[in-house]
Design a protein around this motif. Sequence first.
Motif, PDB file in Angstrom:
ATOM      1  N   ALA A   1       0.859  -1.187   0.000  1.00 17.24           N
ATOM      2  CA  ALA A   1       0.000   0.000   0.000  1.00 17.24           C
ATOM      3  C   ALA A   1       0.894   1.235   0.000  1.00 17.24           C
ATOM      4  O   ALA A   1       1.991   1.213   0.572  1.00 17.24           O
ATOM      5  CB  ALA A   1      -0.911  -0.001   1.223  1.00 17.24           C
TER       6      ALA A   1
ATOM      7  N   PRO B   1       1.071   5.838  -0.180  1.00 19.13           N
ATOM      8  CA  PRO B   1       0.333   7.074   0.080  1.00 19.13           C
ATOM      9  C   PRO B   1      -0.196   7.696  -1.204  1.00 19.13           C
ATOM     10  O   PRO B   1       0.246   7.362  -2.304  1.00 19.13           O
ATOM     11  CB  PRO B   1       1.383   7.969   0.742  1.00 19.13           C
ATOM     12  CG  PRO B   1       2.693   7.447   0.247  1.00 19.13           C
ATOM     13  CD  PRO B   1       2.511   5.970   0.088  1.00 19.13           C
ATOM     14  N   ASN B   2      -1.128   8.630  -1.041  1.00 21.11           N
ATOM     15  CA  ASN B   2      -1.721   9.332  -2.174  1.00 21.11           C
ATOM     16  C   ASN B   2      -0.804  10.472  -2.604  1.00 21.11           C
ATOM     17  O   ASN B   2      -1.075  11.643  -2.353  1.00 21.11           O
ATOM     18  CB  ASN B   2      -3.105   9.863  -1.786  1.00 21.11           C
ATOM     19  CG  ASN B   2      -3.745  10.666  -2.915  1.00 21.11           C
ATOM     20  OD1 ASN B   2      -3.480  10.411  -4.089  1.00 21.11           O
ATOM     21  ND2 ASN B   2      -4.580  11.633  -2.554  1.00 21.11           N
TER      22      ASN B   2
ATOM     23  N   PHE C   1      -3.245  -0.698  -3.090  1.00 22.06           N
ATOM     24  CA  PHE C   1      -4.106   0.094  -2.214  1.00 22.06           C
ATOM     25  C   PHE C   1      -3.440   1.427  -1.888  1.00 22.06           C
ATOM     26  O   PHE C   1      -2.213   1.506  -1.748  1.00 22.06           O
ATOM     27  CB  PHE C   1      -4.387  -0.658  -0.908  1.00 22.06           C
ATOM     28  CG  PHE C   1      -4.927  -2.044  -1.128  1.00 22.06           C
ATOM     29  CD1 PHE C   1      -6.257  -2.237  -1.482  1.00 22.06           C
ATOM     30  CD2 PHE C   1      -4.098  -3.146  -1.005  1.00 22.06           C
ATOM     31  CE1 PHE C   1      -6.747  -3.519  -1.697  1.00 22.06           C
ATOM     32  CE2 PHE C   1      -4.580  -4.431  -1.214  1.00 22.06           C
ATOM     33  CZ  PHE C   1      -5.919  -4.611  -1.565  1.00 22.06           C
ATOM     34  N   THR C   2      -4.277   2.452  -1.746  1.00 19.16           N
ATOM     35  CA  THR C   2      -3.796   3.771  -1.339  1.00 19.16           C
ATOM     36  C   THR C   2      -4.128   3.990   0.125  1.00 19.16           C
ATOM     37  O   THR C   2      -5.291   3.829   0.546  1.00 19.16           O
ATOM     38  CB  THR C   2      -4.449   4.878  -2.180  1.00 19.16           C
ATOM     39  OG1 THR C   2      -4.100   4.689  -3.555  1.00 19.16           O
ATOM     40  CG2 THR C   2      -3.972   6.247  -1.727  1.00 19.16           C
ATOM     41  N   VAL C   3      -3.130   4.332   0.904  1.00 24.10           N
ATOM     42  CA  VAL C   3      -3.321   4.559   2.331  1.00 24.10           C
ATOM     43  C   VAL C   3      -4.013   5.908   2.531  1.00 24.10           C
ATOM     44  O   VAL C   3      -3.587   6.912   1.947  1.00 24.10           O
ATOM     45  CB  VAL C   3      -1.967   4.553   3.065  1.00 24.10           C
ATOM     46  CG1 VAL C   3      -2.170   4.773   4.561  1.00 24.10           C
ATOM     47  CG2 VAL C   3      -1.228   3.248   2.807  1.00 24.10           C
TER      48      VAL C   3
ATOM     49  N   ASP D   1      -4.913   9.536   3.847  1.00 23.21           N
ATOM     50  CA  ASP D   1      -3.975  10.581   4.265  1.00 23.21           C
ATOM     51  C   ASP D   1      -3.807  10.641   5.777  1.00 23.21           C
ATOM     52  O   ASP D   1      -2.682  10.809   6.283  1.00 23.21           O
ATOM     53  CB  ASP D   1      -4.447  11.949   3.757  1.00 23.21           C
ATOM     54  CG  ASP D   1      -4.337  12.080   2.240  1.00 23.21           C
ATOM     55  OD1 ASP D   1      -3.833  11.134   1.601  1.00 23.21           O
ATOM     56  OD2 ASP D   1      -4.751  13.123   1.707  1.00 23.21           O
TER      57      ASP D   1
ATOM     58  N   VAL E   1      -3.955   8.336   7.945  1.00 22.12           N
ATOM     59  CA  VAL E   1      -3.120   7.231   8.421  1.00 22.12           C
ATOM     60  C   VAL E   1      -1.648   7.533   8.175  1.00 22.12           C
ATOM     61  O   VAL E   1      -0.782   7.270   9.026  1.00 22.12           O
ATOM     62  CB  VAL E   1      -3.526   5.913   7.733  1.00 22.12           C
ATOM     63  CG1 VAL E   1      -2.582   4.781   8.139  1.00 22.12           C
ATOM     64  CG2 VAL E   1      -4.962   5.555   8.077  1.00 22.12           C
ATOM     65  N   VAL E   2      -1.350   8.105   7.004  1.00 21.41           N
ATOM     66  CA  VAL E   2       0.034   8.480   6.691  1.00 21.41           C
ATOM     67  C   VAL E   2       0.530   9.512   7.694  1.00 21.41           C
ATOM     68  O   VAL E   2       1.662   9.433   8.188  1.00 21.41           O
ATOM     69  CB  VAL E   2       0.144   9.022   5.253  1.00 21.41           C
ATOM     70  CG1 VAL E   2       1.582   9.472   4.966  1.00 21.41           C
ATOM     71  CG2 VAL E   2      -0.285   7.961   4.251  1.00 21.41           C
TER      72      VAL E   2
ATOM     73  N   ALA F   1       1.242   7.769  10.945  1.00 24.12           N
ATOM     74  CA  ALA F   1       2.438   6.935  10.833  1.00 24.12           C
ATOM     75  C   ALA F   1       3.711   7.763  10.809  1.00 24.12           C
ATOM     76  O   ALA F   1       4.766   7.325  11.280  1.00 24.12           O
ATOM     77  CB  ALA F   1       2.350   6.074   9.576  1.00 24.12           C
TER      78      ALA F   1
ATOM     79  N   ALA G   1       7.367   7.285   6.139  1.00 26.62           N
ATOM     80  CA  ALA G   1       6.076   7.961   6.000  1.00 26.62           C
ATOM     81  C   ALA G   1       6.227   9.470   6.133  1.00 26.62           C
ATOM     82  O   ALA G   1       5.483  10.239   5.515  1.00 26.62           O
ATOM     83  CB  ALA G   1       5.099   7.433   7.055  1.00 26.62           C
TER      84      ALA G   1
END
Length: 346
Positions: free
Chosen positions: A214, A216-217, A276-278, A280, A282-283, A286, A293
Amino acid sequence: MAGERILLTGASGFIAKHIALQLLQAGYRVRGTVRSPQKGEALRQTLARAGADVARLEIAEADLLRDEGWEAAARGCDVVCHTASPFPARQSKDKWALVPVAKGGTLRVVDAAIKAKVQRFVMTSSVVAVYYGHGADHPPVYGEDDWSNVGAADISDYAVSKTEAEAAAWGAADAASLPMVTINPSFVAGPLLDADAGTSATLIGMMMTGKLPAVPNVSFGIVDVRDVAKAHVAALTAAEAPGRRFIVSAGSLTMIEIGQAVAAAVPECRKRVPRFTVPDFVVRLAAKVVPEARAAVPELGRQKTLLTKPAETILGFTPGHTREAVAETALSLRDHGWLRRDPQIG
């Protein structure tokens, strides 16, 4: 200028090897700096396998952390092409951590170039010295007059180091009336000349082996390493190049799209690339504990337009396709045994 001697710093790097190959193919003499005899011999073998006339290649040992060796390396050279710079795989909590090496090393090379009375100084910078730390108020269009804001809270250590090193080089070169040019590439992809995968290729390698299920966007500019090398070679002689910062990029891809390009090129990796894109938030959470991250946070959801018209007009920059550059990286990594690191792929 064919036949003239070019000092190429950091000659064993991903971009630098392609520059060296194109310089030798164009008839230049190249003096490449490396940090050890082993790296020098490996470079010679790599370029010979690529078809270069290595009889016109000299190897000089020099380290960005030490003064020794730089004056001797630059002596007798007509132009300096400075590519050497630290590129970390992990981001430091201290955004200034890389500055002493990047800035100090660059100033050592500029000083050697000035003492050698070279005709021009061409430096590999980066788009991260252009568009970081501006905030939402800045239009999403960036050109050579834009500089990253090193005082921003969310700027990465790498972006700070590239910005500070480039700014210091411009200051020293201007003070000595040394004609200077910078090439500011986006994320550099494309074929490897040997098995030594740099940081950018390693990111694609991690996608190939399922290390990034996965992502990030985020999206970023992509450019083929061969086009970056051509821009450097053109900058050695282009009459209108001195005093300019040339952004080179072929367009942008999201990390998911990069994974798709990898899967299309190397089908055996199709189940391993990011799918999958995590979210924002969550990023951002993290990033408080995970260095990898942290670097993504400033780029979440941001779209940027990079102005490459000056490079096209003055340097003849004609970028290839982003997905093809990514595919070339993936194919090179496969051919150099990257997939053998994960026996489950197949």
